[in-house]
Design a protein around this motif. Structure first.
Motif, short mmCIF file in Angstrom:
data_model
loop_
_atom_site.label_atom_id
_atom_site.label_comp_id
_atom_site.label_asym_id
_atom_site.label_seq_id
_atom_site.Cartn_x
_atom_site.Cartn_y
_atom_site.Cartn_z
N PHE A 54 0.88 -1.16 0.00
CA PHE A 54 0.00 0.00 0.00
C PHE A 54 0.92 1.21 0.00
N GLU A 55 0.72 2.10 -0.95
CA GLU A 55 1.59 3.26 -1.05
C GLU A 55 0.78 4.55 -1.07
N ASP A 56 1.30 5.55 -0.36
CA ASP A 56 0.74 6.89 -0.44
C ASP A 56 1.89 7.88 -0.23
N LYS A 57 1.58 9.14 0.01
CA LYS A 57 2.62 10.16 0.10
C LYS A 57 3.57 9.95 1.28
N ARG A 58 3.15 9.19 2.27
CA ARG A 58 4.00 8.92 3.45
C ARG A 58 5.04 7.84 3.19
N SER A 102 5.29 3.45 2.07
CA SER A 102 4.58 2.21 1.74
C SER A 102 4.44 1.31 2.96
#
Length: 135
Positions: free
Chosen positions: A13-17, A19
């Motif tokens: 799961f990846e976002d701006k923070r 993974s």
């Protein structure tokens, strides 16, 4: 010929923070499989770890950092596999009993591997049998 060992692909799961990688979930384990121990291996350049098999223990391994040369051999079927794996491959190796496994740090940086085991280590009953699969 069945290998016995598996390479499980994971989807971070990846976002701006950054993974998040789920290594093993209860739903992936068979009814008689469970985890008793979790540990991290740190290996310096050119060092080798493993080079053994277990008769009772199932293990899961994933590379967190660095590059690992991985060697596996199923003692029941004779099936062998060797490959290099890094964290970006997003793989978890499931190593059942009677599969020889070895890891070598082929990179310049320390190799870090997360490991999960179905049997807690007991120095009086190690369930560890040496086989030199990787040098």
């Amino acid at each position: 010929m069945e290998k016995g060992f598996e390479f499980l692909s994971i989807q971070p799961f990846e976002d701006k923070r950054g993974s998040l990688k789920k290594i093993v979930m209860k739903s992936q384990l068979h009814e008689n499989e469970h985890i008793e121990e979790v540990y991290v291996l740190y290996s310096e350049k050119e060092s080798v770890r493993g080079n053994h098999y277990h008769k009772k223990t199932i293990e899961f391994f994933t590379v967190v950092s660095g590059i690992a040369k991985v060697a596996l051999q199923n003692l029941t079927t004779g099936e062998k596999e060797e490959r290099s794996i890094s964290a970006s491959d997003n793989l978890v190796m499931k190593v059942p009993p009677y599969v020889v496994h070895g890891f070598k740090n082929e990179g310049d940086q320390p190799l870090i591997i997360l490991a999960l085991s179905s049997k807690e280590y007991n120095r009086l009953d190690t369930d560890t049998f040496a086989v030199n699969i990787l040098e």
